[in-house]
Design an enzyme around this catalytic site. Structure first.
Site, PDB file in Angstrom:
ATOM      1  CB  CYS A  23     -14.318  35.326  62.843  1.00 42.58           C
ATOM      2  SG  CYS A  23     -14.943  36.766  63.688  1.00 42.58           S
ATOM      3  CD  GLU A  48      -3.461  48.015  53.875  1.00 46.76           C
ATOM      4  OE1 GLU A  48      -4.370  47.386  54.414  1.00 46.76           O
ATOM      5  OE2 GLU A  48      -3.191  47.916  52.663  1.00 46.76           O
ATOM      6  CE  LYS A  59      -5.124  39.329  51.924  1.00 44.77           C
ATOM      7  NZ  LYS A  59      -4.474  40.487  51.296  1.00 44.77           N
ATOM      8  CD1 TRP A  89     -10.332  41.480  63.327  1.00 44.74           C
ATOM      9  CD2 TRP A  89     -12.383  42.271  62.991  1.00 44.74           C
ATOM     10  NE1 TRP A  89     -10.208  42.762  62.877  1.00 44.74           N
ATOM     11  CE2 TRP A  89     -11.454  43.285  62.657  1.00 44.74           C
ATOM     12  CE3 TRP A  89     -13.744  42.546  62.853  1.00 44.74           C
ATOM     13  CZ2 TRP A  89     -11.833  44.533  62.205  1.00 44.74           C
ATOM     14  CZ3 TRP A  89     -14.126  43.792  62.408  1.00 44.74           C
ATOM     15  CH2 TRP A  89     -13.173  44.772  62.093  1.00 44.74           C
ATOM     16  CE  LYS A 143      -1.559  48.258  50.094  1.00 44.43           C
ATOM     17  NZ  LYS A 143      -2.530  47.575  49.280  1.00 44.43           N
ATOM     18  CD  GLU A 175      -3.129  49.684  46.336  1.00 41.06           C
ATOM     19  OE1 GLU A 175      -4.268  50.077  46.628  1.00 41.06           O
ATOM     20  OE2 GLU A 175      -2.621  48.678  46.856  1.00 41.06           O
ATOM     21  CG  HIS A 205      -8.572  73.004  42.913  1.00 43.58           C
ATOM     22  ND1 HIS A 205      -9.182  74.138  42.421  1.00 43.58           N
ATOM     23  CD2 HIS A 205      -7.943  72.419  41.856  1.00 43.58           C
ATOM     24  CE1 HIS A 205      -8.961  74.218  41.115  1.00 43.58           C
ATOM     25  NE2 HIS A 205      -8.203  73.191  40.751  1.00 43.58           N
ATOM     26  CG  ASN A 247     -16.184  32.932  61.024  1.00 42.52           C
ATOM     27  OD1 ASN A 247     -15.842  32.964  62.195  1.00 42.52           O
ATOM     28  ND2 ASN A 247     -15.430  32.433  60.059  1.00 42.52           N
ATOM     29  N   GLY A 248     -19.582  35.906  61.205  1.00 42.70           N
ATOM     30  CA  GLY A 248     -20.711  36.650  60.652  1.00 42.70           C
ATOM     31  C   GLY A 248     -21.413  37.450  61.731  1.00 42.70           C
ATOM     32  NE  ARG A 282     -10.541  34.352  57.562  1.00 42.01           N
ATOM     33  CZ  ARG A 282     -11.197  34.362  56.416  1.00 42.01           C
ATOM     34  NH1 ARG A 282     -10.623  33.894  55.340  1.00 42.01           N
ATOM     35  NH2 ARG A 282     -12.416  34.826  56.331  1.00 42.01           N
TER      36      ARG A 282
HETATM   37  O1  M6R Z   1     -10.597  40.676  49.241  1.00 45.86           O
HETATM   38  P1  M6R Z   1     -10.900  41.996  48.595  1.00 45.86           P
HETATM   39  O2  M6R Z   1     -10.060  42.269  47.412  1.00 45.86           O
HETATM   40  O3  M6R Z   1     -12.361  42.139  48.263  1.00 45.86           O
HETATM   41  O4  M6R Z   1     -10.559  43.066  49.688  1.00 45.86           O
HETATM   42  C1  M6R Z   1     -10.822  44.415  49.484  1.00 45.86           C
HETATM   43  C2  M6R Z   1     -10.160  45.263  50.537  1.00 45.86           C
HETATM   44  O5  M6R Z   1     -10.613  44.907  51.809  1.00 45.86           O
HETATM   45  C3  M6R Z   1      -8.638  45.139  50.504  1.00 45.86           C
HETATM   46  O6  M6R Z   1      -8.121  45.438  49.255  1.00 45.86           O
HETATM   47  C4  M6R Z   1      -8.007  46.082  51.545  1.00 45.86           C
HETATM   48  O7  M6R Z   1      -8.225  47.402  51.199  1.00 45.86           O
HETATM   49  C5  M6R Z   1      -6.529  45.779  51.698  1.00 45.86           C
HETATM   50  N1  M6R Z   1      -6.176  45.709  53.091  1.00 45.86           N
HETATM   51  C6  M6R Z   1      -5.653  46.825  51.080  1.00 45.86           C
HETATM   52  O8  M6R Z   1      -4.305  46.493  51.177  1.00 45.86           O
END
Ligand code: M6R
Length: 608
Positions: A2, A490, A603, A75, A487, A483, A506, A99-100, A27
Site C-alpha cells: 500500500c 515472478e 515491491k 494492496w 525472476k 535467482e 535425487h 498501511n500495515g 509498489r
Molecule cells: O526489499 P527486499 O530486498 O527486502 O525485498 C525482498 C524480496 O521481497 C524481493 O527480493 C522479491 O523477492 C523480489 N520480487 C524478487 O525479484
C-alpha cells in the site's frame, strides 16, 4: 504494497495526490482513493477498484481546487480488492488512510457498537476507534489519534484528516514508513520518499511510535506518551531521472541495463585495486571486532536471500575459520535459533522495509548480536535500526523484480567478507584476485549486456510457450540458478524451479520432458566437468537445454548456447545472471504481461 500520500499547502491537492499515487504504483496495489477538503470542510471523496486511471476517470467529473487531502493505493489484506474496501475510510467527519495491519481489529470492533461498518477492513475499525475519542471534534484530532493508537496491536503508517478542521493532517507510524516533505508553504506526506521527488528535497522520516500534526507550515511531533520530539530534517537524495524510465519501455529493462553504473556506485571509494584491498566505512567495526568474527548470519527474503547465499559461497572461499548461515527471514524469525558469540548478522534488503527481515533484525538485536545492513533505500527502517551498514547505492529500483540490487548486494557482502579477511590477515595473494575482478565487474557487465541481448531475445521466443523451466547450477552458480528461476516465475508466470546439478539424480531428473526447458549455468572452474556430466544426463533424456557458459570451446549439442565472453572467472556467474534477467524480461514482454508489476506481488513487502 500500500502507498500513502497527503498534501496541505497553497496548491491543488488533487494534482499532487494523483501524481504521488502514480509514483507509488510500482509498489503494487489493487485499488486507490483520495479525499480532499474545501475550506468549509466539504469533502470530495473518490475511490476506485483497479488502476489509478479508473480513479482519474472519476476525478474528471469531480475536479476541485482544494488544498488539503490524503490518498492511498491499497494492496488487499483484509477483504477483497473493491471500492468498498479501498481507502480512505470515512467515519463521520474523519477520513483515514492506513498501511500495515491492525492485528486486534476484531476485538476493537466488538467495543465499537455505535458504528455501522461498511467494509471488511481493519482500517475502518481504526477510523472508528479514532472517531470514538474525537467525539465529533470536541478533542484535538492528534490527541484522539494517540488515544486510539495506544489500544492498537499491529503495524501502521496512517494519515487522518477531518472535515471539522481542514487545516491539519495527523500522521503516525509504527512499522510502516511515513515521510513528511517540507516544502515552501506546503507540507507533503508519503509512505515512500519517491512520491516527494521534484516537490521538495527536505524530509522528516517519522520513527515508530511517533505522531505528527502537520499544517502547511508546521510539523509538531510527539510520541504516544506525549513527549515532544525534535524533528531531524534530512535530504532526499533521489532525483527525477532516477524514477523515470529514461527512454526504456519498462523499468525492468532500464534497471537491468543500468547495472554497470549502479554497481560503480556501490564500489565508489571502497576499492583500492593497486593495494588489492577494500574499505567499507559503514559497518563501523574495529579491526579487532572484525578479527574476532567467527560466524555470519545472513538474513533476507527472495532475491536478497539469494544474494546472501551467493555471497556466502564466496566469503567461505577466502575467509578462514568462519561459518556462514544464510537464512530466509520469514522462517528465521520464528526459529529459536541460537547465534554463537562473535557473530555478526548481515541484514539484506533492497527496500529496507521488508516486514520479515525487519522482524529478524529486531530478534537478532535482542540477542546482543551486531547487525550490519546491506540496504539500498536510504533512511529506510532497516537502515536506521541496524548497528552499522553498507548502502548499496543502486538508486531507486522501481520494477517489482529485483535486478540491479541483487548484483550490488552480492558485491557489497563480498566486500564485507574481504574486510574481515583483511583484518584476519589473509594473504594478499588470495584476496587480490577478488578485488581485481570486483573492480572490472562494471565494465564486464556492460560488455555482456551489449553482446547477449539480441540472442536472448530470440531464445525468449522459442521458450515463451513452455509451462515449466528448470534452472541448474552448482557451487556459486547454484544461487544464480535459484535467482534466475525466481525472476522467470515472478514475471512470466512460467513455473520455474532451481536445483543444484548434483541433486538431479535425487528426483528432478524424472521431470525432464517436452513441457520443460532447462537453463544450465556452466562457469569454468573445478566443478565444470561434473556439471557437464549432469548436462549429458539431461541431454540423454531429450532435455531442451539452454547452456550458459564462459567456456568458448563448449561444443555439446544442446538446443541453445549463450557464450559469455569475459576475462572474469570468480564472478562469471554474476554475468550469467544477466542472461536470466534478460530472458525473464523478453519472455514476459513476448507474452504481453505487465513486466514491472506482476500480478499479486508488491515491491516492498511490509506485512508478514
Ligand atoms: O526489499 P527486499 O530486498 O527486502 O525485498 C525482498 C524480496 O521481497 C524481493 O527480493 C522479491 O523477492 C523480489 N520480487 C524478487 O525479484
Amino acid at each position: 504494497m500500500c502507498g500513502i500520500v497527503g498534501y496541505i499547502g497553497n496548491k491543488n491537492a488533487q494534482d499532487f495526490l494523483i501524481s504521488g499515487l502514480k509514483r507509488l504504483e510500482y509498489r503494487g496495489y489493487d485499488s486507490a482513493g483520495i479525499v480532499t477538503l474545501a475550506e468549509n470542510g466539504d469533502a470530495t471523496y473518490l475511490r476506485a477498484q483497479g488502476k489509478i486511471t479508473n480513479l482519474e476517470e472519476k476525478l474528471l467529473k469531480n475536479k476541485r481546487s482544494d488544498m488539503i487531502g490524503i490518498g492511498h493505493t491499497r494492496w488487499a489484506t483484509h477483504g477483497e480488492p473493491s471500492e468498498r474496501n479501498a481507502h480512505p475510510h470515512q467515519i463521520n467527519d474523519l477520513f483515514l488512510v492506513h498501511n500495515g495491519i491492525i492485528e486486534n481489529y476484531k476485538e476493537l470492533k466488538e467495543t465499537l457498537n455505535d458504528y455501522d461498518f461498511k467494509s471488511e477492513t481493519d482500517t475502518e475499525v481504526l477510523a472508528a476507534l479514532i472517531d470514538s475519542f474525537y467525539k465529533n471534534g470536541d478533542y484535538p484530532l492528534s490527541n484522539a489519534v494517540v488515544q486510539a493508537l495506544k489500544l492498537v496491536k499491529g503495524t501502521y503508517g496512517i494519515a487522518v484528516v477531518s472535515r471539522k478542521n481542514p487545516s491539519e493532517i495527523v500522521v503516525a507510524r509504527f512499522g510502516s514508513p511515513l515521510v513528511i516533505g517540507i516544502g515552501n508553504n506546503e507540507t507533503l506526506i508519503a509512505s515512500d520518499a519517491s512520491a516527494l521527488v521534484g516537490h521538495t528535497k527536505r524530509a522528516i522520516y517519522l520513527n515508530d511510535g511517533e505522531v505528527a500534526r502537520v499544517t502547511n507550515d508546521s510539523v509538531e511531533i510527539k510520541t504516544l506518551n506525549a513527549e515532544p520530539v525534535s524533528a531531524k530534517v534530512e535530504e532526499i537524495e533521489t532525483n527525477l531521472a532516477a524514477i523515470q524510465k529514461g527512454g526504456y519501455e519498462h523499468f525492468l529493462l532500464k534497471e537491468i541495463m543500468e547495472q554497470p553504473q549502479s554497481l560503480m556506485e556501490t564500489l565508489r571509494g571502497r576499492v583500492n585495486v593497486e593495494e588489492g584491498t577494500v574499505r567499507l566505512g559503514g559497518p563501523g567495526l574495529s579491526e579487532d571486532e572484525l578479527r574476532r568474527i567467527k560466524h555470519l548470519v545472513i538474513v533476507g527474503c527472495g532475491t536478497a536471500y539469494h544474494a546472501g547465499l551467493l555471497a556466502s559461497y564466496y566469503i567461505e572461499k577466502f575467509t578462514p575459520e568462519i561459518t556462514i548461515e544464510t537464512v530466509i527471514a520469514s522462517e528465521y524469525r520464528y526459529k529459536e535459533a541460537y547465534i554463537p558469540e562473535n557473530s555478526v548478522a548481515l541484514i539484506v534488503s533492497q527496500s529496507g522495509e521488508t516486514a520479515d527481515t525487519l522482524a529478524c533484525l529486531r530478534e537478532i538485536k535482542k540477542q546482543g548480536i551486531k547487525t550490519i545492513g546491506i540496504v539500498n533505500a536510504i533512511g529506510s527502517t532497516i537502515a536506521r535500526e541496524v548497528d552499522g551498514g553498507t548502502y548499496v547505492h543502486v538508486g531507486p529500483e522501481i520494477s517489482v523484480a529485483s535486478t540491479k540490487a541483487f548484483t550490488s548486494q552480492v558485491i557489497a557482502m563480498v566486500m564485507f567478507g574481504l574486510t574481515i579477511a583483511q583484518a584476519k590477515g589473509v594473504k594478499k595473494a588470495i584476496l587480490k584476485p577478488y578485488v581485481e575482478e570486483i573492480n572490472k565487474l562494471p565494465s564486464e557487465i556492460e560488455k555482456v549486456l551489449n553482446s547477449v541481448s539480441g540472442g536472448i531475445k530470440k531464445i525468449a521466443d522459442t521458450y515463451k510457450e513452455y509451462e515449466h523451466a528448470i534452472y541448474l547450477g552448482r557451487d556459486t552458480s547454484y544461487p544464480i540458478a535459484m535467482e534466475g528461476a525466481l525472476k522467470l516465475k515472478e514475471i512470466s508466470y512460467i513455473d520455474a524451479n532451481a536445483y543444484a546439478f548434483g541433486e538431479l539424480k535425487h528426483g528432478p531428473l524424472a521431470l525432464i520432458d517436452d513441457r520443460f526447458f532447462e537453463m544450465a549455468f556452466l562457469p569454468k572452474g573445478v566443478l565444470y566437468d561434473k556439471a557437464i556430466s549432469n548436462v549429458q544426463e539431461v541431454l540423454a533424456r531429450n532435455g531442451h537445454i539452454v547452456a550458459i557458459t564462459n567456456n568458448q570451446e563448449f561444443d555439446l549439442q544442446v538446443e541453445n548456447i549463450i557464450k559469455i565472453d569475459t576475462s572474469l572467472l570468480i564472478f562469471a556467474p554474476l554475468l550469467m545472471n544477466l542472461v536470466s534477467q534478460l530472458l525473464a524480461y523478453y519472455i514476459t514482454t513476448a507474452k504481453g504481461y505487465n513486466v514491472d508489476q506482476p500480478r499479486n506481488l508488491a515491491k516492498s513487502v511490509t506485512v508478514e
